[in-house]
Write a protein that holds these residues in place. Structure first.
Motif, short mmCIF file in Angstrom:
data_model
loop_
_atom_site.label_atom_id
_atom_site.label_comp_id
_atom_site.label_asym_id
_atom_site.label_seq_id
_atom_site.Cartn_x
_atom_site.Cartn_y
_atom_site.Cartn_z
N MET A 98 -19.19 -10.75 -79.67
CA MET A 98 -19.78 -9.85 -78.67
C MET A 98 -20.14 -8.53 -79.34
O MET A 98 -19.34 -7.93 -80.05
N LYS A 99 -21.38 -8.10 -79.10
CA LYS A 99 -21.83 -6.89 -79.79
C LYS A 99 -21.05 -5.69 -79.28
O LYS A 99 -20.63 -5.65 -78.13
N ARG A 100 -20.91 -4.66 -80.11
CA ARG A 100 -20.15 -3.49 -79.69
C ARG A 100 -20.90 -2.74 -78.60
O ARG A 100 -22.09 -2.53 -78.69
N LEU A 101 -20.16 -2.30 -77.59
CA LEU A 101 -20.79 -1.57 -76.50
C LEU A 101 -20.98 -0.11 -76.90
O LEU A 101 -20.11 0.49 -77.49
N SER B 184 -17.38 1.48 -66.79
CA SER B 184 -16.23 2.19 -66.24
C SER B 184 -16.49 2.61 -64.80
O SER B 184 -15.61 2.49 -63.93
N LEU B 185 -17.72 3.08 -64.52
CA LEU B 185 -18.06 3.45 -63.15
C LEU B 185 -18.02 2.24 -62.23
O LEU B 185 -17.50 2.31 -61.11
N TYR B 186 -18.53 1.12 -62.71
CA TYR B 186 -18.53 -0.10 -61.90
C TYR B 186 -17.11 -0.52 -61.57
O TYR B 186 -16.77 -0.87 -60.44
N ARG B 187 -16.24 -0.45 -62.61
CA ARG B 187 -14.83 -0.81 -62.38
C ARG B 187 -14.19 0.10 -61.35
O ARG B 187 -13.45 -0.33 -60.48
N THR B 188 -14.50 1.41 -61.46
CA THR B 188 -13.93 2.36 -60.50
C THR B 188 -14.41 2.06 -59.08
O THR B 188 -13.61 2.12 -58.13
N LEU C 139 -25.96 7.61 -63.40
CA LEU C 139 -24.49 7.71 -63.46
C LEU C 139 -24.02 8.88 -62.60
O LEU C 139 -23.04 8.76 -61.85
N ARG C 140 -24.75 10.00 -62.71
CA ARG C 140 -24.36 11.18 -61.94
C ARG C 140 -24.45 10.91 -60.45
O ARG C 140 -23.53 11.22 -59.68
N VAL C 141 -25.57 10.32 -60.05
CA VAL C 141 -25.77 10.00 -58.63
C VAL C 141 -24.71 9.01 -58.17
O VAL C 141 -24.14 9.14 -57.08
N GLY C 142 -24.43 8.01 -59.03
CA GLY C 142 -23.42 7.00 -58.69
C GLY C 142 -22.06 7.63 -58.49
O GLY C 142 -21.34 7.30 -57.54
N ARG C 143 -21.69 8.57 -59.36
CA ARG C 143 -20.37 9.21 -59.22
C ARG C 143 -20.30 10.01 -57.93
O ARG C 143 -19.28 10.04 -57.26
#
Lengths: 92, 292
Positions: free
Chosen positions: A1-4, A13-17, A59-63
């Motif tokens: 698996m390629k490095r993220l 991390s946002l999705y997990r949260t 990401l900002r809007v999602g948070r």
């Protein structure tokens, strides 16, 4: 698996949260929250991996949205695609 | 009824930054022949409704406005050009924006409320200067006017900035009266001299023009409070009725909240209400230096 990359890790991390917060919601409406999070992330799959500005903005809007939806009083989420339960903010 | 020669220079407001359209737009001279009642309010006189124009040739002014839609975030922001006929329009940039939204492009998004420069909603960057759109006169027709949202802010859509951090910082200074004495039910008395100390501080409408014009705030917005919030912080420090002065000063006793100000003074230049946040900040620094 390629490095993220760092940005990819932030998105995951946002999705997990989001999923963790969804699990705190009442049993009956949990699926609505999970489906909502999934749909929100899926709708932006087409964005180029290197388009940093857009990704950071999302990401900002999602948070910000996560802050709103993870409030204690918010118990139902109206899902426009299902027949389902109307959304209302519980007792304030 | 005596008809006065209308002097355009009287329209100049105290702010140096309000671009005057009087030079080129040939302000109407109210002749004795058609002397109409001089209506109160500067804006209505400036539009020239008192004297009808001879030529009905359209005077076109172009506006270049920053557009960006969060529904298509991958599409980069762009400047879109709109042309308007100045003969049909009020003098202020807000009039132009509303006209564009009504007639040309209804998707143009901006905040507005009072249209008289008291609410602070329509703060934006017009021709490089942060002002209120409702107080900024449209400049001459020769050059297009460039309208941007407030600089170095996250943009919600088109000309709407995201001011949540600004409001959070304002909340953090506890902008309310704090007393140690129990409330007596009577008015807390204040002498005229003490009340005069608040002049120039209480008029702030929290439009965020000054904070978003400060380069120091651009580079440190998360920790530096910014001129607007510091002005209000001094408003509460200078209020003789407030008894928590030491605690307020203590809250500013760190490297970043107050001392990122390097007297750049962009704030005083750009304030649409003519206030001087830089001076207030200097007075806070003086109080901090001489007390502790």
């Amino acid at each position: 698996m390629k490095r993220l990359t760092g940005l990819q890790r932030e998105v995951l991390s946002l999705y997990r949260t989001c999923l963790r917060e969804a699990r705190k919601k009442p049993e009956a409406t949990r699926q609505n929250f999970i489906r909502f999070a999934r749909d929100e992330f899926r709708s932006h799959l087409s964005i180029d991996r290197k388009d940093f500005d857009t990704i950071e903005h999302l990401l900002r809007v999602g948070r910000r949205k996560l802050e709103v939806y993870s409030g204690e009083g918010l118990r139902m989420l109206f899902d426009s695609f299902s027949g389902g339960s109307g959304g209302c903010r519980g007792g304030e | 009824m005596s008809a006065k020669l209308f002097n355009p220079r009287l329209l100049q407001t105290s702010s140096r930054l309000v671009t005057s359209s009087t030079a080129s737009s040939a302000s109407p001279i109210i002749s004795a022949a058609n002397a109409t009642v001089l209506r109160r309010g500067l804006a209505s006189v400036a539009t020239g409704e008192a004297a009808p124009r001879e030529s009905s040739k359209p005077r076109i002014k172009s506006f270049q406005i920053y557009r960006w839609n969060p529904d298509t975030p991958e599409k980069k922001p762009e400047m879109v050009k709109y042309d308007l006929d100045m003969n049909q329009m009020g003098p202020m940039v807000l009039d132009a924006l509303i006209r564009i939204k009504n007639e040309i492009d209804p998707t143009l998004t901006f905040r507005r409320s009072c249209r008289e420069g008291i609410c602070g909603s329509c703060a934006m960057n017009i021709d490089g200067i942060n002002t209120l759109a409702c107080l900024c006169r449209i400049s001459d027709l020769s050059k297009p006017t460039k309208i941007y949202p407030l600089p170095h802010t996250y943009v919600v859509k088109d000309l709407v900035p995201d001011l949540t951090q600004f409001y959070k910082q304002y909340r953090s200074i506890k902008p309310y009266l704090q007393r140690k004495d129990p409330p007596t039910g009577k008015e807390i008395l204040q002498s005229i001299a003490e009340r005069r100390k608040l002049d120039g501080l209480y008029e702030c409408i929290l439009c965020a023009c000054c904070s978003t014009s400060c380069p120091s705030y651009w580079w440190n917005s998360s920790e530096y409070l910014g001129p607007a919030v510091l002005l209000q912080s001094y408003r509460w420090l200078a209020d003789s009725r407030d008894q928590f002065k030491e605690e307020r000063k203590q809250a500013l006793e760190n490297e970043m909240s107050l001392y990122r100000c390097h007297t750049i003074m962009n704030c005083a230049r750009t304030c649409p209400k003519g206030l001087n946040p830089g001076l207030a900040i200097a007075q806070i620094k003086k109080e901090m230096a001489f007390s502790s």
